[in-house]
Design a protein around this motif. Sequence first.
Motif, short mmCIF file in Angstrom:
data_model
loop_
_atom_site.label_atom_id
_atom_site.label_comp_id
_atom_site.label_asym_id
_atom_site.label_seq_id
_atom_site.Cartn_x
_atom_site.Cartn_y
_atom_site.Cartn_z
N UNK A 1 4.06 -5.38 16.81
CA UNK A 1 5.43 -4.94 15.94
C UNK A 1 5.52 -3.29 15.97
N UNK A 2 6.58 -3.13 16.48
CA UNK A 2 7.11 -1.60 16.49
C UNK A 2 7.46 -1.30 15.03
N UNK A 3 7.67 -2.31 14.21
CA UNK A 3 7.97 -2.08 12.67
C UNK A 3 7.04 -1.75 11.91
N UNK A 4 7.12 -0.81 10.91
CA UNK A 4 6.07 -0.53 9.98
C UNK A 4 6.51 0.36 9.07
N UNK A 5 5.99 0.55 7.75
CA UNK A 5 6.49 1.51 6.80
C UNK A 5 5.68 2.63 6.49
N UNK A 6 4.48 2.93 7.18
CA UNK A 6 3.66 4.10 6.89
C UNK A 6 2.84 4.56 8.00
N UNK A 7 2.97 5.74 8.10
CA UNK A 7 1.95 6.49 9.07
C UNK A 7 0.55 6.65 8.53
N UNK A 8 -0.43 6.72 9.32
CA UNK A 8 -1.86 6.72 9.10
C UNK A 8 -1.87 8.10 7.98
N UNK A 9 -1.48 9.30 8.18
CA UNK A 9 -1.66 10.23 7.34
C UNK A 9 -0.74 10.01 5.98
N UNK A 10 0.13 9.06 5.86
CA UNK A 10 0.66 8.92 4.51
C UNK A 10 0.23 7.54 3.92
N UNK A 11 -0.84 7.28 4.37
CA UNK A 11 -1.57 5.83 3.74
C UNK A 11 -1.86 6.22 2.22
N UNK A 12 -2.48 7.31 1.80
CA UNK A 12 -2.67 7.51 0.53
C UNK A 12 -1.53 7.30 -0.57
N UNK A 13 -0.14 7.76 -0.37
CA UNK A 13 0.64 7.65 -1.20
C UNK A 13 1.32 6.08 -0.93
N UNK A 14 1.15 5.53 0.43
CA UNK A 14 1.53 4.10 0.56
C UNK A 14 0.48 3.36 -0.29
N UNK A 15 -0.58 3.50 -0.36
CA UNK A 15 -1.35 2.79 -1.16
C UNK A 15 -1.21 2.70 -2.62
N UNK A 16 -0.94 4.06 -2.78
CA UNK A 16 -0.42 4.32 -4.45
C UNK A 16 0.85 3.24 -4.68
N UNK A 17 1.90 3.42 -3.93
CA UNK A 17 3.16 2.82 -4.30
C UNK A 17 2.86 1.37 -4.57
N UNK A 18 1.84 0.88 -3.61
CA UNK A 18 1.68 -0.48 -3.29
C UNK A 18 0.63 -1.21 -4.32
N UNK A 19 0.04 -0.25 -5.07
CA UNK A 19 -0.95 -0.68 -5.98
C UNK A 19 -0.48 -1.88 -6.91
N UNK A 20 -1.38 -3.04 -6.77
CA UNK A 20 -1.02 -4.27 -7.73
C UNK A 20 0.06 -5.26 -6.71
N UNK A 21 0.48 -4.80 -5.76
CA UNK A 21 1.52 -5.70 -4.97
C UNK A 21 0.88 -6.57 -4.11
N UNK A 22 1.45 -7.86 -3.94
CA UNK A 22 0.75 -8.84 -3.10
C UNK A 22 0.78 -8.33 -1.69
N UNK A 23 -0.19 -8.72 -0.82
CA UNK A 23 -0.30 -8.02 0.55
C UNK A 23 1.01 -8.33 1.37
N UNK A 24 1.62 -7.42 2.14
CA UNK A 24 2.69 -7.61 3.21
C UNK A 24 3.73 -8.31 2.50
N UNK A 25 3.94 -8.40 1.19
CA UNK A 25 5.17 -9.01 0.56
C UNK A 25 6.02 -7.87 -0.10
N UNK A 26 7.34 -7.84 0.25
CA UNK A 26 8.20 -7.00 -0.34
C UNK A 26 8.55 -7.30 -1.63
N UNK A 27 8.94 -6.32 -2.38
CA UNK A 27 9.32 -6.77 -3.86
C UNK A 27 10.80 -7.32 -3.81
#
Length: 441
Positions: A191-217
Motif C-alpha cells: 500500500x502507498x498509504x502510511x503514516x510515518x517515514x523511517x527516520x520519524x519512527x521514534x516520535x511515531x512510536x512515542x505517540x503510539x505508546x499504549x495504542x493497539x497495533x494498526x488501530x486508529x484512535x
Amino acid sequence: MEGTTHALTDDHRDLYDAADTERWAAEPDKRPGRTAFQRDRARVLHSAALRRLAGKTQVVTPGSRSYDWDASPRTRLTHSLECAQVGRELGAALGCDPDLVEAACLSHDMGHPPFGHNGEEALNEFAKDCGGFEGNAQSLRLLTRLEPKRFVPDPTSGELVSVGLNLTRACLDAATKYPWARGDHPTDPDSVKFGAYEDDLPVFEWLRRGAPADRKCFEAQVMDWADDVAYSVHDFEDGLHAGHLDPNMLYAEPERAAIWQVAIGRYVPADTAPEELRAALDRLMEQEWWPHGYDGSALAQSRLKDATSQLIGRFCLAAEGATREAYGSGRLTRYGAELVIPREARNECAVLKAVADLYVMQRDEQERIRADQRIVLAELAEALSARAPEGLDPQFRAIFDAAPDDKARKRAVIDQIACLTDASARSLHARLTRRGRRAER
C-alpha cells in the motif's frame, strides 16, 4: 526530551489521562486555565503550514481559468476548515474533546504538497529510493519536526533541534490517519498509504505508546469521516456551481454506469454491487432538498447550499446514531469505541465522490494540467537536488547540511518542495529550469 504533562479539567478527567496530554518536550503552560488540547488547536491554527494550504490544490488548481471569480474552487485550507467544523461537532456529540478533534482535522492535510494528490504521486516517484513520499507521513514530519515552533537541546549533542509544534500525544494520534510505517499496512504491504517515514519512527512510536497495533484512535476515526463527508459533499457542490455537472445527467443509465465504474474499487470495496450504488444515488435524488434543475441562479445557489447542509447532517447523524446504538450514551474517546458508519451512508458518500471524480477531476482540461504539474515537480526536484545546498531555503539548507547520508539529504530537498504552494512551486521551477524560463517569455 519527553515527559511534560498538563492538568486536566473536570471535563477531561477520566476521559483523557496524563499520557494523552503529554508532550514530547516538556514545557510550562503560558496561560493557566487553558486545556492542553486548546493549546494544540491554537498552535495548529496559528501555524504557517496551515496558512500555506490556501495556495494548495484540493481538486481544481487555485486560480484555474475553468472557474470564474464567483465560483472559486475550494483549496486545501478551505477544505481543512470545513472538515474541522464537521469533525468538531460530530466529535463533541459523541463525547470527544472538541478542541482535540478540531486540531486533528485542521492538521490532517498539512503535509500535502503542491498540486494535491497529483503532486503527491510525483514526489513519491522522486523519493522512491529514500523511503517514498506520502502526504500523511509528511504531515507527521511537519507537525513534529519541520514547523518552527519549539526548539530544545539535543540530549546527545546539546545542539538545539526542532520538535515542531510539540503537540500532545493524543493530538498527534488523532491526526494519524494511517497508524503504521511504510510497508507495515496490516493487510496490504504494498500500500502507498502510511503514516510515518523511517527516520520519524521514534516520535511515531512515542505517540503510539499504549495504542493497539494498526488501530486508529476514536478521534482519528471521527476526523477521517469528517474528511470524507466534507470533501465528497463540497466537491459535488463545486462541480455543480462551476457548471461541470448537470444534475439531470444523473438520471441517464449510461452516465450512471460510468459513475459505478469509478466508484467500485476506489471509493467502495471491489465486491460492491452496482445495484447498491444505484440505490444510494436514488435515495439522495428522492430527497426534497436535492438540487434538481440547478441553473446557477441565486435561488438555485440557495437550494444548493441547503443541499450541502442536508448532506453533511445526513452523513454525520447516520454515524452518530449507529455509534450510539452500538455503545450507548456515554462519552466515547481514544480506544474505548469504534466509529460505526452504516453501509448505506458510506455508499451515498462514495457516490458523491465518484460523481465529482468523473465530471470534475477527469475532464480533459484537468488531465492536461495534471500532466504539466507532474513535469514541473519532477524537473524542480532534479534542479534543486543538483544545486543543493545552494538554492535551498535556510531552514532546509540546515537540515541538508546536518543530514548523515544521501537519503537524508534528498529528504531535505523533498521537505522544501512539499512546503511550497502551487504558485511558489511554479515560480521556483521557472527560476531554476530552462523550460520554466521559456514559459515565462
